[in-house]
Enzyme design. Sequence first.
Site, PDB file in Angstrom:
ATOM      1  N   HIS A   1      -2.401  -6.892  -5.020  1.00  0.00           N
ATOM      2  CA  HIS A   1      -3.624  -6.583  -5.772  1.00  0.00           C
ATOM      3  C   HIS A   1      -3.231  -5.926  -7.087  1.00  0.00           C
ATOM      4  CE1 HIS A   1      -6.209  -7.432  -2.290  1.00  0.00           C
ATOM      5  NE2 HIS A   1      -5.328  -6.768  -1.568  1.00  0.00           N
TER       6      HIS A   1
ATOM      7  N   ARG B   1      17.842   5.082  -0.740  1.00  0.00           N
ATOM      8  CA  ARG B   1      18.853   5.697  -1.600  1.00  0.00           C
ATOM      9  C   ARG B   1      20.236   5.420  -1.020  1.00  0.00           C
ATOM     10  NH1 ARG B   1      14.670   9.503  -1.418  1.00  0.00           N
ATOM     11  NH2 ARG B   1      13.838  10.118  -3.470  1.00  0.00           N
TER      12      ARG B   1
END
Length: 278
Positions: free
Chosen positions: A202, A271
């Site tokens: 969206h 990470r």
Amino acid sequence: MDGLQSRRRSACAHTPPSVLRSVPFPLSCRGQTTLGAMETDVALSTRDKRKWEAVSGQHPDMKTLIKRMLAAGLPDWAALRVLYRAAYGAGVFLYETGVWLKKIFIVEPTMRALCTSVGKRLRIERIPYMRRHGRIILGDDVEISGKIGIAFNPVLGLDPELRVGNHTFIGHQCSFSIAKAIIIGNDCLIAGNTHFSDNDGHPVDAARRRAGERVAPADVKPVTIGNDVWIGAGCRILKGVTIGDRAIVGAASVVTRDVPADTIVAGNPAREVGRGKG
């Protein structure tokens, strides 16, 4: 003896006739022989107590009967064990034979018909759930476990494409949302429940969402997975991400930016937590 007779008479006097007629052994009440069932503190003889226990055990109440029925089972005979092992083995054989026949005559031919190109020795268990149309290109020895979902978004005019390299495994319940391209290299391991998307689904702007607008072509960014990449279960690989060769993504990670080659990442957002071996 007189005390015992006195207690028996007192108990018989307070015992309903329906109870007195329920036990087939004689008890003396007021000098007469009467059929009685004594659930009182009458001092019965040892012989009478044994008779009462035998008769009451033959007529259990409903609760006791249900308990006995629930606890009932077949005897644990060696012959029965052999029989049930054989029946179980036959059931597994019939089930796996049915799965194999379905795969050979239904699943694989259907998948080849849905794809633009399919390499040799495709192994697939179930037909993917697909929405709309796009190009699917599978290399040699691709294995798809369980059921996966593929949602194309061709309305943007970007010719969406899913490309999977040679010797790559895709686990159960993996899903792909493709407006332009998701490219997966050779010899990759994609664990189950991993989601890939090259778009946000969206618009980010709230006013555009209220207006019912679709994602703009400028907001679509392809996803590229290198060779020998291992992605753990439950990961989310978001738009524009490139994962380098031999990288490892820990389970349940959300990858929002590029992962260099030979790097181990984990977390949300993912990470670097270590280095792999090339």
